[in-house]
Design a protein around this motif. Structure first.
Motif, mmCIF file in Angstrom:
data_model
loop_
_atom_site.group_PDB
_atom_site.id
_atom_site.type_symbol
_atom_site.label_atom_id
_atom_site.label_comp_id
_atom_site.label_asym_id
_atom_site.label_seq_id
_atom_site.Cartn_x
_atom_site.Cartn_y
_atom_site.Cartn_z
ATOM 1 N N THR A 317 0.443 8.897 3.669
ATOM 2 C CA THR A 317 -0.550 8.789 2.608
ATOM 3 C C THR A 317 -0.815 10.172 2.040
ATOM 4 O OG1 THR A 317 -1.603 6.880 3.642
ATOM 5 C CG2 THR A 317 -2.895 8.085 2.015
ATOM 6 N N PRO A 331 4.658 8.792 -4.507
ATOM 7 C CA PRO A 331 3.618 7.752 -4.488
ATOM 8 C C PRO A 331 2.602 7.989 -3.384
ATOM 9 C CG PRO A 331 5.794 6.773 -4.768
ATOM 10 C CD PRO A 331 6.019 8.221 -4.457
ATOM 11 N N GLU A 333 1.119 5.965 -1.394
ATOM 12 C CA GLU A 333 1.377 5.214 -0.168
ATOM 13 C C GLU A 333 2.879 4.976 -0.008
ATOM 14 O OE1 GLU A 333 -0.390 3.534 2.452
ATOM 15 O OE2 GLU A 333 -1.878 5.050 1.972
ATOM 16 N N GLN A 351 3.662 2.552 -3.111
ATOM 17 C CA GLN A 351 2.727 2.174 -4.156
ATOM 18 C C GLN A 351 1.976 3.412 -4.611
ATOM 19 O OE1 GLN A 351 2.090 0.589 -6.823
ATOM 20 N NE2 GLN A 351 2.071 -1.380 -5.714
ATOM 21 N N ARG A 352 1.727 3.489 -5.919
ATOM 22 C CA ARG A 352 0.981 4.612 -6.468
ATOM 23 C C ARG A 352 -0.512 4.307 -6.484
ATOM 24 N NH1 ARG A 352 4.750 8.110 -8.467
ATOM 25 N NH2 ARG A 352 6.783 7.152 -8.912
ATOM 26 N N ALA A 353 -1.322 5.362 -6.403
ATOM 27 C CA ALA A 353 -2.763 5.204 -6.482
ATOM 28 C C ALA A 353 -3.143 4.674 -7.858
ATOM 29 C CB ALA A 353 -3.463 6.535 -6.207
ATOM 30 N N ARG A 360 4.899 1.407 -10.886
ATOM 31 C CA ARG A 360 4.266 0.740 -9.759
ATOM 32 C C ARG A 360 5.303 0.366 -8.704
ATOM 33 N NH1 ARG A 360 -0.513 2.526 -9.962
ATOM 34 N NH2 ARG A 360 0.684 4.103 -11.086
ATOM 35 N N TRP A 365 -0.799 -2.719 -1.470
ATOM 36 C CA TRP A 365 -2.015 -1.910 -1.379
ATOM 37 C C TRP A 365 -1.745 -0.562 -2.007
ATOM 38 C CZ3 TRP A 365 1.278 -2.603 2.776
ATOM 39 C CH2 TRP A 365 1.825 -1.445 3.344
ATOM 40 N N ASN A 366 -2.795 0.140 -2.389
ATOM 41 C CA ASN A 366 -2.609 1.436 -3.038
ATOM 42 C C ASN A 366 -3.491 2.538 -2.471
ATOM 43 O OD1 ASN A 366 -5.117 0.796 -4.054
ATOM 44 N ND2 ASN A 366 -4.424 0.432 -6.156
ATOM 45 N N ASP A 367 -4.143 2.278 -1.336
ATOM 46 C CA ASP A 367 -5.002 3.299 -0.767
ATOM 47 C C ASP A 367 -5.174 3.046 0.726
ATOM 48 O OD1 ASP A 367 -6.913 5.618 -1.435
ATOM 49 O OD2 ASP A 367 -8.168 4.290 -0.239
ATOM 50 N N THR A 389 -6.924 -2.012 -1.506
ATOM 51 C CA THR A 389 -6.429 -2.113 -2.875
ATOM 52 C C THR A 389 -7.597 -1.884 -3.818
ATOM 53 O OG1 THR A 389 -4.706 -3.680 -2.252
ATOM 54 C CG2 THR A 389 -5.297 -3.574 -4.572
#
Length: 417
Positions: A317, A331, A333, A351-353, A360, A365-367, A389
């Motif tokens: 992360t 990214p 994540e 996945q991007r924030a 994308r 999930w993104n966080d 997310t």
């Protein structure tokens, strides 16, 4: 000498299945940490730590259907201090969980034990408490002959705390407390088990560096650790988060995740029982672009698959720099897997924030709001983790925190299992 048979080192704990257990509730639980039972492939049991809100005490929930649904534990008898110090909860399961059904919990009030899936707890030791940051380690070993008049013989369940001058070994089988000397100067912060001999980590004064330097020490069977093995470079530290920062793999190699100042994170590896450590180059190649573009130290979780001696999972992360995402930043994540004991790594998904520019990814999930960002292979092809997310902009901002699951060793992911 104690014979370590298995190490429990996860951020949370799985709990056992009792024939009379009520059916888990279907309502989702906002888990902040989750782990599978040591016998997950057979008992489908997992557990999570969660809170009602950010200022509430940490609570425990259990699943007996492979992390599909959860039941909140009553936790009767688990004492905690008042105020902020009563929020934290550290939970561990016995390595012999399949037979002893033992669940251990640490609060600021001491070490507690449950044998009914966390419904009730009893006090084991009020002299230890706090836990966290790699504490405690739980293992099963032959009781030392020297303690036989007090503790008896045979296999016992031990709980080892690295806590400076208060470092201690607790025999949870007999509820016997033994202080341990650990490293000189009382600066012990971590223990590692599973190698030729126990290893302790602590900080020692270094006149040349004009600072305290992290060092590894060899320990005797009674955890007296005066033999300094290796000193890390000045400025290298344990982060103040994460339970997965020290672990021993099946091949005997010892991994230590450390920060370089307040920015970069590296995985250091020893293949000689802690005598020497070097930055693990294959993992560092994965981390390099994240380290370069993140203002703060990235958070990582590197975990072995219990079903394979060569399969490892790595979750990374990253973050922005000065509030902005660099155009070339990886990214936020990413999930990687190695099938050859860490020599090479394949990215399974990303996945991007929500405000990070770029295409994308495939992860749902993104966080990573949970700390640490644990990734948990269950040993039957499933992989479980906790993430969030964020939905914004264009919609009302929303934070969906919970458990995500893969049924194919990290290739595809869904909410719950």
């Amino acid at each position: 000498m104690l014979r370590m048979t298995r190490l429990g080192a996860a951020a949370a704990v799985a709990v056992s299945v009792a024939p009379s257990a009520p059916a888990p509730a279907a309502a989702p639980v906002p888990c902040e940490a989750v782990v599978a039972s040591p016998a997950f492939a057979r008992d489908r049991t997992a557990a999570c730590l969660y809170r009602k809100d950010s200022n509430s005490p940490m609570l425990l929930a259990m699943s007996t259907d492979g992390a599909r649904s959860w039941r909140k534990a009553a936790m009767t008898g688990l004492a905690r201090p008042e105020g902020v110090q009563g929020i934290d909860l550290v939970v561990r399961f016995s390595p012999a969980y399949a037979t002893d059904r033992t669940l251990l919990a640490v609060t600021g009030s001491g070490l507690f034990l449950s044998t009914d899936r966390g419904e009730t707890f009893s006090l084991v030791d009020g002299l230890v408490g706090g836990g966290g940051f790699g504490n405690p380690l739980v293992y099963v070993a032959d009781a030392p002959a020297a303690t036989a008049p007090v503790t008896g013989t045979g296999k016992h369940l031990y709980v080892l705390f690295a806590a400076g001058y208060r470092s201690a070994l607790v025999d949870a089988t007999t509820r016997w407390h033994q202080p341990v000397a650990a490293v000189p100067g009382g600066s012990t912060v971590r223990f590692a088990l599973g190698g030729p001999s126990p290893v302790a980590f602590g900080y020692a004064d270094d006149p040349l560096a004009q600072d305290q330097v992290l060092a590894a020490y060899r320990c005797t069977a009674d955890f007296s650790c005066t033999d300094k093995l290796f000193s890390f470079p000045p400025g290298v530290r344990f982060a103040m988060t994460g339970d997965e920062q020290v672990q021993t793999l099946r091949d005997g190699s010892l991994l230590v995740t450390l920060t370089d100042g307040a920015r970069d994170v590296h995985v250091w590896r020893s293949t000689d029982g802690g005598a020497t450590f070097t930055v693990w180059k294959p993992v560092d190649a994965v981390l390099a672009p994240v380290n370069r573009t993140s203002e703060g130290a990235p958070r990582i979780s590197l975990m072995p698959d219990p079903a394979s001696s060569k399969r490892l999972f790595l979750r990374v992360t990253g973050g922005p720099s000065r509030g902005k995402w660099a155009k070339d930043a990886p990214p936020a994540e990413q999930v990687f897997r190695s099938d050859n004991a860490g020599r090479t790594w394949q990215r399974l998904g990303y996945q991007r924030a929500v405000f990070q520019p770029g295409r994308r990814g495939t992860l749902p999930w993104n966080d990573a709001t949970a700390d640490p960002t644990g990734i948990v292979p269950t040993g039957d092809g499933r992989t479980v983790l906790v993430a969030a997310t964020y939905v914004s902009p264009g919609e009302a901002s929303e934070n969906r925190t919970g458990v995500y699951c893969s049924r194919d060793s990290g290739l595809h992911w869904t909410r719950t299992c």
